[in-house]
Design a protein around this motif. Structure first.
Motif, mmCIF file in Angstrom:
data_model
loop_
_atom_site.group_PDB
_atom_site.id
_atom_site.type_symbol
_atom_site.label_atom_id
_atom_site.label_comp_id
_atom_site.label_asym_id
_atom_site.label_seq_id
_atom_site.Cartn_x
_atom_site.Cartn_y
_atom_site.Cartn_z
ATOM 1 N N ASN A 124 48.721 -5.049 54.814
ATOM 2 C CA ASN A 124 49.315 -6.264 54.183
ATOM 3 C C ASN A 124 47.851 -7.701 54.247
ATOM 4 N N LYS A 125 47.575 -7.709 55.344
ATOM 5 C CA LYS A 125 46.784 -8.360 55.070
ATOM 6 C C LYS A 125 45.665 -8.777 54.395
ATOM 7 N N ALA A 126 44.928 -7.588 54.226
ATOM 8 C CA ALA A 126 43.756 -6.767 53.929
ATOM 9 C C ALA A 126 44.177 -6.761 52.638
ATOM 10 N N HIS A 127 44.844 -6.405 51.770
ATOM 11 C CA HIS A 127 45.934 -6.338 50.180
ATOM 12 C C HIS A 127 45.633 -7.527 49.902
ATOM 13 N N THR A 128 45.936 -8.775 50.659
ATOM 14 C CA THR A 128 46.346 -9.547 49.972
ATOM 15 C C THR A 128 44.457 -10.421 49.820
ATOM 16 N N ALA A 129 43.928 -10.377 50.624
ATOM 17 C CA ALA A 129 41.780 -10.830 50.349
ATOM 18 C C ALA A 129 41.669 -9.894 49.669
ATOM 19 N N GLY A 130 42.389 -8.931 48.798
ATOM 20 C CA GLY A 130 41.874 -7.729 47.646
ATOM 21 C C GLY A 130 41.386 -6.590 48.299
ATOM 22 N N ILE A 131 40.980 -6.040 49.375
ATOM 23 C CA ILE A 131 40.857 -5.025 50.299
ATOM 24 C C ILE A 131 41.816 -3.306 50.516
ATOM 25 N N LYS A 132 40.679 -3.131 50.174
ATOM 26 C CA LYS A 132 41.846 -1.804 50.341
ATOM 27 C C LYS A 132 41.628 -0.839 51.684
ATOM 28 N N VAL A 133 42.449 -0.499 51.719
ATOM 29 C CA VAL A 133 42.960 0.118 53.303
ATOM 30 C C VAL A 133 43.199 1.856 53.015
ATOM 31 N N ILE A 134 42.326 2.513 54.456
ATOM 32 C CA ILE A 134 42.322 4.345 53.857
ATOM 33 C C ILE A 134 42.528 3.874 55.118
ATOM 34 N N SER A 135 43.399 5.396 56.138
ATOM 35 C CA SER A 135 44.063 5.216 57.172
ATOM 36 C C SER A 135 42.978 6.849 57.206
ATOM 37 N N TYR A 136 42.599 6.646 58.816
ATOM 38 C CA TYR A 136 41.496 7.585 59.234
ATOM 39 C C TYR A 136 41.889 8.678 59.856
ATOM 40 N N ASP A 137 42.407 9.697 60.029
ATOM 41 C CA ASP A 137 42.725 10.673 61.027
ATOM 42 C C ASP A 137 44.476 10.193 61.843
ATOM 43 N N ARG A 138 44.451 9.321 61.744
ATOM 44 C CA ARG A 138 46.013 8.461 62.089
ATOM 45 C C ARG A 138 46.342 8.012 61.137
ATOM 46 N N LEU A 139 48.009 8.176 60.770
ATOM 47 C CA LEU A 139 48.177 7.485 59.606
ATOM 48 C C LEU A 139 48.857 6.674 60.083
ATOM 49 N N ILE A 140 48.689 5.205 59.094
ATOM 50 C CA ILE A 140 49.686 4.132 59.530
ATOM 51 C C ILE A 140 50.892 4.361 58.236
ATOM 52 N N LYS A 141 52.356 4.078 59.131
ATOM 53 C CA LYS A 141 53.109 3.901 58.715
ATOM 54 C C LYS A 141 54.305 2.855 57.732
ATOM 55 N N ASN A 142 55.068 2.699 57.235
ATOM 56 C CA ASN A 142 55.557 2.272 55.655
ATOM 57 C C ASN A 142 54.191 1.006 55.530
ATOM 58 N N ALA A 143 53.778 1.039 55.475
ATOM 59 C CA ALA A 143 52.742 0.043 54.204
ATOM 60 C C ALA A 143 52.172 0.748 53.363
ATOM 61 N N ASP A 144 51.856 0.536 52.336
ATOM 62 C CA ASP A 144 50.853 0.905 51.427
ATOM 63 C C ASP A 144 49.569 1.151 51.024
ATOM 64 N N ILE A 145 49.822 1.722 52.029
ATOM 65 C CA ILE A 145 48.423 2.431 52.103
ATOM 66 C C ILE A 145 47.360 3.066 50.732
ATOM 67 N N ASP A 146 45.897 2.766 50.792
ATOM 68 C CA ASP A 146 45.608 3.897 49.392
ATOM 69 C C ASP A 146 45.095 4.741 49.932
ATOM 70 N N LEU A 147 44.333 5.247 51.235
ATOM 71 C CA LEU A 147 44.095 6.784 51.423
ATOM 72 C C LEU A 147 44.573 7.378 52.566
ATOM 73 N N TYR A 148 45.306 8.327 53.407
ATOM 74 C CA TYR A 148 45.003 9.118 54.343
ATOM 75 C C TYR A 148 44.140 10.437 54.145
ATOM 76 N N ILE A 149 43.033 10.176 55.063
ATOM 77 C CA ILE A 149 41.938 11.649 55.810
ATOM 78 C C ILE A 149 42.163 11.814 56.824
ATOM 79 N N SER A 150 42.643 13.097 56.926
ATOM 80 C CA SER A 150 42.915 13.205 58.355
ATOM 81 C C SER A 150 42.565 15.026 58.168
ATOM 82 N N PHE A 151 42.946 16.316 59.144
ATOM 83 C CA PHE A 151 43.787 16.845 59.255
ATOM 84 C C PHE A 151 44.880 17.622 58.791
ATOM 85 N N ASP A 152 45.245 18.609 58.841
ATOM 86 C CA ASP A 152 46.553 19.141 59.109
ATOM 87 C C ASP A 152 46.897 19.146 60.247
ATOM 88 N N ASN A 153 47.732 18.513 60.472
ATOM 89 C CA ASN A 153 47.793 18.005 62.112
ATOM 90 C C ASN A 153 49.550 18.658 62.328
#
Ligand code: BGC
Length: 356
Positions: A124-153
């Motif tokens: 939320n804070k990053a988006h307010t500042a106009g910065i996009k967010v990528i979840s790396y390996d682990r998923l951030i839940k209940n947020a408008d993340i822009d992209l998720y990159i991981s393995f098929d866990n």
């Protein structure tokens, strides 16, 4: 003649000076002009330099050191700068560090969350500042993340249980889970139980112990395994641990009971210690997740996101709030038979290190 000569020289010199200071030979003198100014490469404005913020939960497990170094290496190959923060498994610290990265004005934020839920505030804070967010390996839940990159866990857990049920089709199973705060721990477990379910229903397999391991620590996994052995008078036939570090802790508990190498145990991450245990026969398998591919894909996509390019993915993962565009890479089961053609061939660990 002399005066004319001097005046001509003066005019030539003045013109030369004007051309010199405006640096406009073949260029544009008028600063108001719409045509872009030619800027030599060395003077490229700072804005063209992409800076990626990389907020990491921990460096405790061996893999995260690889993630950190490979991500930086791959991003730098693409001309980006990477600012890294590591929170040492501290939820509050990770949020503070991410805020620092946001206030320093990174162009994109890549996050390995400690806590899947509370890191939503970072998004939320990053988006307010106009910065996009990528979840790396682990998923951030209940947020408008822009992209998720991981393995098929979920597949990771399935690979573990497939290998174990081949070896032990009937008996008492112990499941040493990961950290409950990590979404991956839930996916690994789901995968394991996808495979065990029919055997549990038929009564061939009984799961006699199933607990999370707080913070993924080997010490907590040791306590879990000791409790599992105690409660079952050492009558256990198979152990599946959520990663190699927890497998290591569980093996210590088995060792104390003289059961090391006697009760088969599976892990994941392809840590060097686990690869060695596979070769010596005290762990039956691990799951190899090619970290370079993950780091490279994440770095490439982070740069694209920072440039405002649209990212197309063929997968979406629901994080409780939105369908997150996702890239899920394929994990590989590794045992004694294919260790050479997987992790050693890929240079993940050298032959000497593994067979030492
Ligand atoms: C990762 C594992 C790692 C574990 C503990 C999980 O989210 O997927 O590879 O072993 O966290 O750090």
């Amino acid at each position: 003649m002399g005066r004319v000569y001097i005046r001509t020289r003066l005019i030539v010199l003045t013109l030369a000076f004007v051309f010199f200071v405006t640096g406009c030979v073949g260029g544009d003198i008028n600063p108001e002009s719409k045509a872009p100014m030619k800027v030599p490469k060395s003077e490229t404005p700072a804005k063209d330099q992409i800076t990626i913020g990389f907020s990491m939960d921990t460096l405790k497990e061996e893999r995260w050191l690889k993630d950190r170094d490979l991500f930086k290496e791959e991003a730098e190959k693409l001309g980006a700068k990477v600012k890294i923060k590591e929170a040492d498994g501290d939820d509050t610290l990770q949020i503070v560090q991410a805020e620092e990265l946001i206030s320093k004005g990174v162009d994109v934020l890549v996050v390995v969350p400690f806590n899947a839920e509370s890191t939503a505030s970072i998004v939320n804070k990053a988006h307010t500042a106009g910065i996009k967010v990528i979840s790396y390996d682990r998923l951030i839940k209940n947020a408008d993340i822009d992209l998720y990159i991981s393995f098929d866990n979920e597949r990771v857990g399935e690979l573990q249980a497939e290998a174990m049920t081949m070896l032990v089709p009937k008996g008492k199973y112990v499941y040493i889970g990961g950290a409950e705060t990590d979404n991956n721990a839930h996916l690994f477990k789901k995968g394991v139980f996808n495979i065990l379910k029919p055997s549990i229903e038929s009564g061939d397999i009984t799961v006699v112990f199933d607990q999370w391991t707080e913070n993924w620590t080997p010490a907590n996994a040791y306590s879990n395994m000791a409790a599992a052995l105690g409660a079952n008078h050492n009558q256990v036939d198979a152990v599946i641990a959520a990663n190699d570090a927890t497998a290591g802790g569980a093996i210590k508990a088995l060792e104390l009971q003289g059961l090391k190498g006697k009760i088969p145990i599976a892990g994941q991450d392809a840590e060097l210690a686990a690869a060695k245990r596979i070769v010596e026969g005290t762990q039956i398998m691990t799951v190899y997740k090619p970290i370079r591919t993950l780091a490279k894909t994440a770095a490439e996509l982070a740069v694209k996101v920072a440039k405002g390019e649209k990212i197309e993915t063929d997968r979406k993962v629901n994080n409780g709030k939105i369908e997150v565009p996702s890239v899920l890479l394929t994990p590989i089961a590794v045992d004694k038979l294919n260790i050479d053609e997987t992790i050693i061939k890929d240079g993940f660990h050298s032959r000497e290190e593994v067979y030492q």
